[in-house]
Each structure stands twice: as structure tokens, then as C-alpha cells.
Design a protein around this motif. Structure first.
Motif, PDB file in Angstrom:
ATOM      1  N   VAL A  58       0.883  -1.167   0.000  1.00 45.24           N
ATOM      2  CA  VAL A  58       0.000   0.000   0.000  1.00 45.24           C
ATOM      3  C   VAL A  58       0.919   1.215   0.000  1.00 45.24           C
ATOM      4  CG1 VAL A  58      -1.760   1.277   1.275  1.00 45.24           C
ATOM      5  CG2 VAL A  58      -1.826  -1.227   1.233  1.00 45.24           C
ATOM      6  N   ILE A  59       0.880   1.971  -1.107  1.00 50.02           N
ATOM      7  CA  ILE A  59       1.761   3.124  -1.300  1.00 50.02           C
ATOM      8  C   ILE A  59       0.918   4.384  -1.437  1.00 50.02           C
ATOM      9  CG2 ILE A  59       3.419   4.201  -2.891  1.00 50.02           C
ATOM     10  CD1 ILE A  59       4.689   1.834  -1.621  1.00 50.02           C
TER      11      ILE A  59
ATOM     12  N   PRO B 225       8.806  13.129 -10.647  1.00 51.30           N
ATOM     13  CA  PRO B 225       7.559  13.798 -10.273  1.00 51.30           C
ATOM     14  C   PRO B 225       7.210  13.776  -8.784  1.00 51.30           C
ATOM     15  CG  PRO B 225       7.084  11.625 -11.105  1.00 51.30           C
ATOM     16  CD  PRO B 225       8.560  11.805 -11.208  1.00 51.30           C
ATOM     17  N   LEU B 226       7.847  12.896  -8.015  1.00 48.26           N
ATOM     18  CA  LEU B 226       7.431  12.701  -6.623  1.00 48.26           C
ATOM     19  C   LEU B 226       8.006  13.753  -5.692  1.00 48.26           C
ATOM     20  CD1 LEU B 226       7.894   8.826  -6.247  1.00 48.26           C
ATOM     21  CD2 LEU B 226       5.787  10.065  -6.794  1.00 48.26           C
ATOM     22  N   THR B 227       7.180  14.195  -4.758  1.00 50.93           N
ATOM     23  CA  THR B 227       7.671  15.036  -3.671  1.00 50.93           C
ATOM     24  C   THR B 227       7.718  14.230  -2.372  1.00 50.93           C
ATOM     25  OG1 THR B 227       5.436  15.868  -3.232  1.00 50.93           O
ATOM     26  CG2 THR B 227       6.830  17.180  -4.701  1.00 50.93           C
ATOM     27  N   GLU B 228       6.788  13.274  -2.242  1.00 49.58           N
ATOM     28  CA  GLU B 228       6.753  12.398  -1.075  1.00 49.58           C
ATOM     29  C   GLU B 228       6.204  11.036  -1.480  1.00 49.58           C
ATOM     30  OE1 GLU B 228       5.172  14.082   2.754  1.00 49.58           O
ATOM     31  OE2 GLU B 228       4.582  15.736   1.428  1.00 49.58           O
ATOM     32  N   MET B 229       6.694   9.978  -0.790  1.00 48.71           N
ATOM     33  CA  MET B 229       6.148   8.641  -1.005  1.00 48.71           C
ATOM     34  C   MET B 229       6.325   7.843   0.284  1.00 48.71           C
ATOM     35  SD  MET B 229       7.205   5.671  -3.761  1.00 48.71           S
ATOM     36  CE  MET B 229       6.048   5.971  -5.083  1.00 48.71           C
ATOM     37  N   TYR B 230       5.273   7.103   0.642  1.00 47.34           N
ATOM     38  CA  TYR B 230       5.302   6.323   1.884  1.00 47.34           C
ATOM     39  C   TYR B 230       4.787   4.907   1.656  1.00 47.34           C
ATOM     40  CZ  TYR B 230       5.849  10.901   4.031  1.00 47.34           C
ATOM     41  OH  TYR B 230       6.312  12.151   4.360  1.00 47.34           O
TER      42      TYR B 230
ATOM     43  N   LYS C 272       8.826   6.221   5.254  1.00 49.63           N
ATOM     44  CA  LYS C 272       9.108   7.200   4.190  1.00 49.63           C
ATOM     45  C   LYS C 272      10.014   6.567   3.137  1.00 49.63           C
ATOM     46  CE  LYS C 272      10.728  11.965   3.503  1.00 49.63           C
ATOM     47  NZ  LYS C 272       9.535  12.575   2.974  1.00 49.63           N
ATOM     48  N   LEU C 273       9.584   6.587   1.892  1.00 49.83           N
ATOM     49  CA  LEU C 273      10.402   6.094   0.778  1.00 49.83           C
ATOM     50  C   LEU C 273      11.064   7.237   0.024  1.00 49.83           C
ATOM     51  CD1 LEU C 273       7.933   3.407  -0.640  1.00 49.83           C
ATOM     52  CD2 LEU C 273       9.828   3.065   0.941  1.00 49.83           C
ATOM     53  N   LYS C 274      10.399   8.382   0.043  1.00 50.95           N
ATOM     54  CA  LYS C 274      10.973   9.598  -0.572  1.00 50.95           C
ATOM     55  C   LYS C 274      10.436  10.828   0.126  1.00 50.95           C
ATOM     56  CE  LYS C 274      11.811  12.177  -4.726  1.00 50.95           C
ATOM     57  NZ  LYS C 274      12.161  12.125  -6.112  1.00 50.95           N
TER      58      LYS C 274
END
Length: 197
Positions: A69-70, A156-161, A195-197
């Protein structure tokens, strides 16, 4: 002369019998081994989802039964654009969906501007100029070089979890539970998720 003949017959019978016994033992041993299927190793003990995932990875090379689940945010609104996977250097496409693979896969808008991924993206995602509808309407998928030229943002990513596995949300609707967590954390999921990013 007859005693020699009988002796020869006796030796042959004993030899054939011994060979037959050896073969039947080998056959029985093989039969025992075939009782176990590749998905049931002799020492398998399933304790939790993590170990199940590891066993599936070893046995099948994939973890389709337990998808991640991302949730993520992007610099601009790419929610209608088809995602592709890039290599680490972001110089080549390493994965892209088939036309029918994107059907019903639009991300879900969550609280605080986050999106719930339904395509299986990673931190090396990029978005194409094609919307989901345009992509499905293509006669055929363009060659990789053309797809790469169709990328509108390679970073494009600013955040990813990572929020866990879908099985972690068995006690309710994933969207509702994620929104609840985002609301409680005031839009800072780093306090709740990895946090991934």
C-alpha cells in the motif's frame, strides 16, 4: 552339464531379483519426493505476512498476493497520467503497462493531497503524456523510445510512503483508514508510515 545350467539360471534369477529390489527402492524414494509440491517445502512454517511474502518470493519470484500500500504526492497533478518505471539513472524505461493493465487503476485522492497508488509504482516512477483513457485507446503501445519521449516528468514525486500490505487493512476500508491516519498525523505520514521519498 545340467547342474551347470541350473547354477547359471539360479545366478541370473538372484541378479535380476537384486536389481529389481534396487530399482523398486529408488522408485519408492522418488515417489516420496513427489508427494511435496513446490509450494509446500518440507520445513515451511507460515508465521506472518512477512514470512509468507519471503516464501512466495523464493518460490514464485513475485509477491502478487500481498501488494504494498503506497501513498504519494507529486509536483503537479499527474493523477490522470499513466505511470512507467525508470532505471536508477532515470535514463530508460524498465517497465510499462499493457493497454488493458491500466483499466480501473487510477489513483485514489486522499486527505492532504496524497494519492493512493493502484498501479504498483516505485520511487523511480515517471508519468507519460497519455491519460489512462488515451492509453487504452491506442491501437498499439508505442516503441520504448517513443514512450520515453512521451514522459512529461522523470522526477515527479515530492513524497512517497509505504503503509504496509493490503492484508494489514483487513479491519476496514483502505481509503478510510488511510484518511484517518493522515488526519490524525496532520498530513505528516512520516510519523505513521515508512518514508520512501
Amino acid at each position: 552339464m545340467r547342474p551347470h545350467f541350473y547354477l547359471l539360471i539360479t545366478v541370473l534369477i538372484v541378479a535380476v531379483g537384486a536389481t529389481g529390489c534396487t530399482c523398486s527402492k529408488k522408485t519408492a524414494s522418488s515417489a516420496e519426493n513427489t508427494e511435496l509440491t513446490p509450494l509446500q517445502p518440507r520445513d515451511a512454517v507460515v508465521k506472518n505476512d512477512t514470512e509468507t511474502e519471503q516464501n512466495q518470493e523464493v518460490l514464485t519470484g513475485s509477491v502478487a498476493a500481498l501488494p504494498n500500500v503506497i501513498i504519494y504526492k507529486t509536483k503537479a497533478d499527474y493523477s490522470q497520467n499513466v505511470p512507467v518505471g525508470l532505471n536508477e539513472e532515470k535514463t530508460a524505461i524498465v517497465s510499462y503497462p499493457g493497454k488493458t493493465d491500466v483499466k480501473g487503476q487510477l489513483p485514489v485522492l486522499l486527505e492532504h493531497g496524497f494519492l493512493l497508488d493502484k498501479r504498483g509504482i516505485s520511487t523511480n516512477v515517471a508519468f507519460l503524456k497519455y491519460t489512462y483513457d488515451e492509453y487504452m485507446a491506442l491501437e498499439s503501445i508505442p516503441p520504448i523510445a517513443e514512450l520515453f519521449d512521451a514522459i512529461i516528468d522523470t522526477d515527479p514525486l515530492t513524497e512517497m510512503y509505504l503503509c504496509g500490505k493490503t492484508s494489514d487493512f483487513h479491519h476496514g476500508d483502505i481509503t478510510e483508514l488511510l484518511n484517518e491516519a493522515l488526519t490524525k498525523s496532520n498530513g505528516k505520514p512520516v510519523e505513521v508510515f515508512k518514508k520512501l521519498k
